[in-house]
Design a protein around this motif. Structure first.
Motif, PDB file in Angstrom:
ATOM      1  N   ALA A 175       0.701  -1.069  -0.127  1.00 12.71           N
ATOM      2  CA  ALA A 175      -0.075  -0.043  -0.051  1.00 12.71           C
ATOM      3  C   ALA A 175       0.878   1.263  -0.022  1.00 12.71           C
ATOM      4  N   ASP A 176       2.053   1.279   0.481  1.00  9.37           N
ATOM      5  CA  ASP A 176       2.817   2.203   0.566  1.00  9.37           C
ATOM      6  C   ASP A 176       3.472   2.688  -0.623  1.00  9.37           C
ATOM      7  N   VAL A 177       3.941   1.475  -1.203  1.00  9.75           N
ATOM      8  CA  VAL A 177       4.401   1.467  -2.811  1.00  9.75           C
ATOM      9  C   VAL A 177       3.466   1.956  -3.703  1.00  9.75           C
ATOM     10  N   LEU A 202      -0.290   4.891  -7.904  1.00  7.26           N
ATOM     11  CA  LEU A 202      -1.153   3.719  -8.725  1.00  7.26           C
ATOM     12  C   LEU A 202      -2.037   3.114  -7.665  1.00  7.26           C
ATOM     13  N   SER A 203      -2.823   2.251  -8.292  1.00  6.10           N
ATOM     14  CA  SER A 203      -3.851   1.429  -7.343  1.00  6.10           C
ATOM     15  C   SER A 203      -2.999   0.427  -6.760  1.00  6.10           C
ATOM     16  N   TYR A 257      -0.231  -6.690  -8.696  1.00  2.15           N
ATOM     17  CA  TYR A 257       0.119  -7.622  -9.826  1.00  2.15           C
ATOM     18  C   TYR A 257       1.714  -7.554 -10.039  1.00  2.15           C
ATOM     19  N   VAL A 258       2.285  -6.204 -10.076  1.00  3.29           N
ATOM     20  CA  VAL A 258       3.703  -6.257 -10.325  1.00  3.29           C
ATOM     21  C   VAL A 258       4.561  -6.858  -9.558  1.00  3.29           C
ATOM     22  N   VAL A 292       6.524   1.252 -10.636  1.00  4.10           N
ATOM     23  CA  VAL A 292       6.462   0.462  -9.257  1.00  4.10           C
ATOM     24  C   VAL A 292       7.669  -0.101  -8.763  1.00  4.10           C
ATOM     25  N   HIS A 293       8.581  -0.642  -9.610  1.00  2.44           N
ATOM     26  CA  HIS A 293       9.976  -1.064  -8.795  1.00  2.44           C
ATOM     27  C   HIS A 293      10.643   0.045  -8.457  1.00  2.44           C
ATOM     28  N   GLU A 294      10.593   1.365  -9.044  1.00  2.00           N
ATOM     29  CA  GLU A 294      11.377   2.274  -8.638  1.00  2.00           C
ATOM     30  C   GLU A 294      10.980   2.842  -7.524  1.00  2.00           C
TER      31      GLU A 294
END
Length: 323
Positions: A8-10, A16-17, A23-24, A41-43
Motif C-alpha cells: 500500500a505504501d508503494v 497507482l492502485s 500484480y507487479v 512500481v519497481h522504482e
C-alpha cells in the motif's frame, strides 16, 4: 521501531492502485501491465526499501526460500569451526536465492522456529539420533544432516596429528582430552582416530588424559602424566584450546616444547601463532564440501532428490614451533 513498508505504501508512492502494484510485485503472469508502469512500481519500491512479506507470499502459493538450521550441542556457538562452516553455507545458499536461519541449542520442538515454513531443514544431529527423527516428524519438508560424514572428519584430524608427530620421530604419544562432559562424544571419536592410526603405524598404545580448563589443573594433569609416563614425547591435543592449556602447563613445569614434548592441536585457531611457542595445528579445507552441500540443499528445496556429500576425511598439518 520503523514500520514495515507495505505494498500500500508503494502504491501511494507510485500514484497507482494497490491492485496494479500487487500484480507487479507478485509477478502475476495473468495480468498485462505496461512496462513503464512496471518500472514505476519497481522504482517506488526501491526508494521505500520495500521487501516482500514471506508469510503472505507463501499463502499465495510461492515457494519458501528459507533453510532452517538446528545445531543441538552448540548452545553458545563456541565451536568456531562449525560456526565458520555454517556462515559459509549461508553465503553459498544466498547465491541460490535461499536464506539460512540458524537456531542454536537443543530446543528443536520449541520456540518461534516451529512457526516458520522452511523449504529444507538441516540438523547437526546424526540421522539416527532422536533429535533428528523428531525433526522429520515435525516438518513435512526434507530434513538433511548439516555435517554429513562428521565422524570421519573428526577422526581424520587425529590421523594427521599422529602421522605428523611420527614423522618427527615422536613414537610414544599422549592424547590430551577436554575435561568438559559435553565434549566427550567428540573427544572419543578423536581418540579412536589417534589409537587406530598409532596401531596402523606400529606405535605403542597412546595414553589418554584429561586437561582441566584452568591453568593450575592443567599443570597438575601434565605433571602426573609425565611422572607416570616419562617416555611420552608427542602430544595430540583434542583441539587448539586444549593445546593452549598443555603449552601453559609445560611452561610452568619447565618442560621444553618441542625439545622434550611436541604438541599439535586441531582447528587452526587464530591465536595459535601467538602461543609460546607458536602452536602447530591441523586444519581441513571444507570449501568444496560447503559448496556441494549448498548445491544439494538447493536441489532439495526445488523438490529434487539431493545427492550425498560428506565432510573431508583428510586434514593438513600447519607446522609451527611446537612440533
Amino acid at each position: 521501531m520503523q514500520k514495515r513498508v507495505t505494498s500500500a505504501d508503494v502504491a501511494r508512492e507510485a500514484g497507482l492502485s494497490r491492485a496494479t502494484v500487487s500484480y507487479v510485485l507478485n509477478g502475476d503472469p495473468r495480468q498485462q501491465i505496461p512496462e513503464p508502469t512496471r518500472q514505476r512500481v519497481h522504482e517506488a519500491a526501491e526508494r521505500l526499501g520495500y521487501r516482500p512479506y514471506g508469510p503472505a507470499r507463501l499463502l499465495r502459493g510461492a515457494k519458501s526460500r528459507l533453510v532452517l538450521m538446528f545445531t543441538p550441542g552448540l548452545e553458545h556457538a563456541s565451536d568456531f569451526v562449525a560456526a565458520d562452516i555454517i556462515t559459509s553455507l549461508g553465503d553459498a545458499l544466498s547465491a541460490s536465492g535461499l536464506h539460512l536461519v540458524w537456531q542454536l541449542g537443543d530446543s528443536e520442538a520449541q520456540g518461534a522456529s516451529i512457526d516458520l515454513a522452511p523449504a529444507v531443514v538441516l540438523s547437526s544431529a546424526r540421522e539416527s539420533d532422536e533429535a533428528f527423527l523428531q525433526l522429520r516428524q515435525q516438518f513435512s519438508v526434507p530434513v538433511l544432516p548439516a555435517f554429513p560424514g562428521l565422524d570421519g572428519f573428526i577422526a581424520g584430524a587425529a590421523e594427521a596429528q599422529v602421522e605428523h608427530l611420527t614423522a618427527q620421530g615422536r613414537t610414544t604419544l599422549a592424547f590430551a582430552a577436554p575435561e568438559q562432559p559435553d565434549l566427550k562424544p567428540t573427544a572419543d571419536l578423536r581418540w579412536v582416530g589417534v589409537t587406530r592410526t598409532a596401531t596402523r603405524l606400529g606405535l605403542p598404545d597412546p595414553v589418554r588424559f584429561a586437561v582441566p580448563a584452568d591453568r593450575d589443573g592443567a599443570v597438575r594433569a601434565l605433571s602426573t602424566l609425565l611422572d607416570t609416563h616419562p617416555d611420552i614425547s608427542g602430544m595430540c591435543a583434542y583441539n587448539d584450546v586444549v593445546a593452549f592449556g598443555v603449552l601453559a602447563a609445560a611452561a610452568d613445569l619447565g618442560v621444553a616444547v618441542p625439545e622434550r614434548l611436541a604438541v599439535v592441536g586441531v582447528d587452526n585457531h587464530s591465536l595459535g601463532p601467538l602461543a609460546v611457542p607458536a602452536l602447530s595445528t591441523v586444519r581441513a579445507d571444507v570449501g568444496d564440501f560447503v559448496r556441494a552441500l549448498a548445491r544439494e540443499v538447493a536441489r532439495a528445496a526445488a523438490g529434487d532428490d539431493p545427492e550425498t556429500v560428506l565432510l573431508p576425511t583428510r586434514s593438513e598439518v600447519v607446522r609451527r614451533k611446537s612440533s
